[in-house]
Scaffold this motif. Structure first.
Motif, short mmCIF file in Angstrom:
data_model
loop_
_atom_site.label_atom_id
_atom_site.label_comp_id
_atom_site.label_asym_id
_atom_site.label_seq_id
_atom_site.Cartn_x
_atom_site.Cartn_y
_atom_site.Cartn_z
N UNK A 182 0.84 -1.20 0.00
CA UNK A 182 0.00 0.00 0.00
C UNK A 182 0.87 1.25 0.00
N UNK A 236 3.97 -3.26 -7.49
CA UNK A 236 2.83 -2.37 -7.70
C UNK A 236 2.43 -1.74 -6.38
N UNK A 237 1.97 -0.51 -6.46
CA UNK A 237 1.42 0.13 -5.27
C UNK A 237 -0.09 -0.04 -5.31
N UNK A 238 -0.63 -0.81 -4.39
CA UNK A 238 -2.09 -0.84 -4.20
C UNK A 238 -2.44 -1.43 -2.85
N UNK A 239 -3.67 -1.20 -2.46
CA UNK A 239 -4.20 -1.74 -1.21
C UNK A 239 -4.76 -3.12 -1.53
N UNK A 270 -8.33 -3.75 -1.97
CA UNK A 270 -8.97 -3.22 -3.18
C UNK A 270 -7.99 -3.36 -4.33
N UNK A 271 -7.73 -4.61 -4.70
CA UNK A 271 -6.64 -4.85 -5.65
C UNK A 271 -7.15 -4.83 -7.09
N UNK A 272 -6.26 -4.52 -8.03
CA UNK A 272 -6.66 -4.40 -9.44
C UNK A 272 -6.49 -5.69 -10.25
N UNK A 319 -7.05 1.60 2.73
CA UNK A 319 -7.59 2.88 2.29
C UNK A 319 -8.89 3.17 3.03
N UNK A 320 -9.05 4.41 3.46
CA UNK A 320 -10.27 4.79 4.16
C UNK A 320 -9.94 5.87 5.16
N UNK A 321 -10.92 6.27 5.91
CA UNK A 321 -10.70 7.29 6.93
C UNK A 321 -11.08 6.75 8.28
N UNK A 354 -12.89 18.86 -0.23
CA UNK A 354 -11.90 17.84 -0.57
C UNK A 354 -12.12 17.34 -1.99
N UNK A 357 -0.71 12.89 -4.97
CA UNK A 357 -1.82 12.59 -4.05
C UNK A 357 -1.57 11.30 -3.29
N UNK A 359 -3.74 8.93 -0.78
CA UNK A 359 -5.07 8.79 -0.19
C UNK A 359 -4.99 8.54 1.31
N UNK A 360 -6.04 8.90 2.04
CA UNK A 360 -6.05 8.66 3.48
C UNK A 360 -6.14 7.16 3.79
#
Lengths: 454, 123
Positions: A243, A274-277, A280-282, A307-309, A321, A335, A337-338
């Protein structure tokens, strides 16, 4: 053929899983002889071929050496009797083979005078070849196993001869995989971080994953790539994601993980980063990987994030925002993400579901589960399993009040499940009738594991 | 990095983007060719997972036309060699991947693609 395996004195609980994994990878079986107690440093086992014993010596990180078994027993009378009975195995060395004779002990030091007596007691073997301490044709070895007596004060050589068991054999091969521990030493690595996994354990994980040429292996918490190097060393192609891309990049170009991989000559086997959470993967389909090997962050040095708040924005702030996001300014920083914390027990349950989706049938998920020693129960592990996923290994690395368990899970179903949706679950709500010991591990760690839940 | 094997697996996963979200289109791609070790078993194992049209089109876009338009039923050495080159040796180091459906951009820097969604984009 019967063999005597001498283990390095580390990670007792990992010995059997490692032997079994290496045997499975090379498609042979191991028959354990007698009481097979992995806490003891000597193990006698039956293998169909000498080549299998060589594979164990060359691939198992915890194997110090492998001997052709001649005899064992609880007394020298027994040992000699069995050695005589097994004359067929060694008589070919009688006429003209140079040899060396080692007498050593576990948990004890045998005085030289008695070492000589032991060697002489084998005189009936009648070897005619010359004794050669430096370059012998064969090495014979006699091992005395003593009980652990540390924390007791005693005179030098005290208790000499009070061994619990004896083993005798001829050296087949010194274990060569242990030298990889120094090769992959984190201190000598071109790129590492404060959460990099120590070399020996990462090699053990690579063996649990059955890494070998042509395999496709994934690490969803790639970090600084500690799992990738040993798995790629054994020939696998590795795909990594995180992430936080900064962990994989480090400073400079090429990215840190690739620099370290290049140091080991395996950079071409790092397929991509790869950068991802991972929640929530691609990835567009499952059934891709032969293994998933990972050391998930468990919150002590670095906490897992998704990812989320932590707190939703007020409608007014959300609006500004979104407006800012839709009209980026040229001087904006990239950017980010939070993110919000990802509780360990949710992470582990998600990881198993995700592995079932992403693994091929027969593929393995290998990861560390930190847990509280006193509260741990088998149920903790069974709770996060799902249909089609079976535990094949569970080894404890004990640090006292806490420990971490190397869990190996195999996908045993060829049903291709749909991609799991890894929603937030409220880990504090206890809709489960069992609270695993690893839940809220971070909090327990920093409380010193003292406060028992009321 | 961002080899075509990876590109062939990545789809846009932003909220609501569930159809026509693959393959992502490269833009301003800086391509590097780097030799990789050949492993026939690995390629054979990966074949059933490939979206063939996407692979052929993307390779073409990046200037490689060695693959046949239809995925052959029988694989010979020459085919595997070409497949190896396309999947493993073409690296996109810089550029952007764009979703054909929602036009979301996924930037690539130093060979690492940023596939992170924003908090309002996750399902």
């Amino acid at each position: 053929m019967r063999y005597l395996v001498v283990f390095a004195q580390a990670h007792n609980d990992f010995r059997l899983p490692e032997l079994c994994s290496v045997a499975e990878l090379h498609a042979f079986t191991i028959d354990f002889y007698g009481t097979c107690d992995p806490t003891r440093p000597y193990m006698v086992l039956d293998l169909a071929e000498e080549a299998h014993a060589q594979i164990l010596a060359r691939r198992c990180i915890l194997v110090k050496s492998v001997y052709e078994y001649y005899a064992d027993g609880s007394s020298y009378d027994q040992l000699h009797e069995l050695t005589r009975a097994n004359r067929g195995q060694w008589e070919k060395y009688i006429p003209d083979t140079s040899f060396r004779f080692n007498v050593t002990a576990y948990n004890h030091k045998i005085p030289q005078s008695r070492q000589r007596c032991v060697v002489e007691s084998f005189a009936y073997m009648g070897f005619l070849g010359k004794i050669d301490m430096k370059h012998p044709d064969i090495v014979l070895a006699c091992f005395e196993e003593y009980l652990d007596r540390h924390e007791t004060t005693r005179a030098k050589y005290d208790g000499d001869g009070d061994f619990i068991h004896l083993y005798f054999g001829k050296l087949l091969e010194e274990g060569s995989a242990r030298s990889l521990i120094s090769k992959f030493d984190v201190k000598k690595r071109a790129y590492f971080g404060n959460t990099s996994m120590e070399a020996e354990v990462s090699l053990l994980m690579a063996n649990q994953s059955l890494a070998s040429p042509g395999k496709f292996i994934y690490d969803p918490f790639m970090g600084t790539g500690s799992m990738a190097y040993p798995t790629a060393h054994f020939g696998a192609f590795v795909f990594g994601s995180d992430i936080d891309g900064r962990q994989m990049r480090g400073k400079g170009n090429p990215p840190g993980v690739l620099r370290a991989a290049a140091q080991y000559g395996i950079d071409s086997r790092i397929v991509d980063l790869c950068t991802f959470d991972v929640t929530n993967h691609p990835l567009r389909c499952g059934g891709l990987f032969d293994a998933i090997v990972t050391d998930p962050p468990y919150g002590v040095r670095a906490g897992a994030k998704r990812i989320g708040r932590k707190q939703e924005l007020s409608p007014a702030r959300m609006e500004s925002y979104m407006e800012h996001r839709q009209n980026p300014q040229p001087d904006d920083q990239p950017y980010i993400p939070p993110t919000k914390p990802y509780e360990l027990s949710s992470l582990v349950a998600d990881l198993v579901l995700l592995a079932r989706y992403l693994l091929k049938c027969g593929g393995r998920l290998v990861f560390f589960l930190p847990t509280v020693t006193e509260d741990y129960s088998e149920l903790d592990v069974h709770q996060f399993l799902c249909e089609g996923m079976e535990v094949v290994g569970n080894s404890l690395q004990d640090f006292g009040s806490w420990g971490r368990r190397l869990i190996t899970i195999k996908k045993v179903t060829d049903i291709q499940n749909a991609a799991p949706i890894l929603h937030d679950r409220d880990s504090s709500a206890s809709d489960l009738d069992h609270t695993p010991a690893h839940q809220h591990f971070r909090d327990k760690y920093f409380q010193g594991f003292k406060q028992r839940s009321a | 990095m961002v080899r075509l094997i990876t590109h062939n697996l990545l789809a846009c996963h932003a909220k609501g983007c569930t159809s026509n979200n693959f393959p992502l289109r490269f833009e301003n791609a800086r391509v590097e060719l780097r030799e990789a070790e050949f492993n026939g078993d690995f390629l054979q194992g990966f074949l059933p997972k490939i979206e063939w049209n996407a692979l052929v089109d993307t390779a073409k876009q990046l200037g490689d036309t060695s693959l046949p338009p239809e995925q052959p039923e029988m694989t010979d050495d020459e085919f595997l060699k070409n497949l190896h080159h396309v999947l493993m040796e073409i690296h996109v180091e810089e550029g952007v991947m764009i979703c054909p459906n929602c036009s979301r951009n996924y930037p690539i820097s130093n060979g690492i693609p940023n596939m992170l969604l924003a908090d309002y984009e996750i399902a």
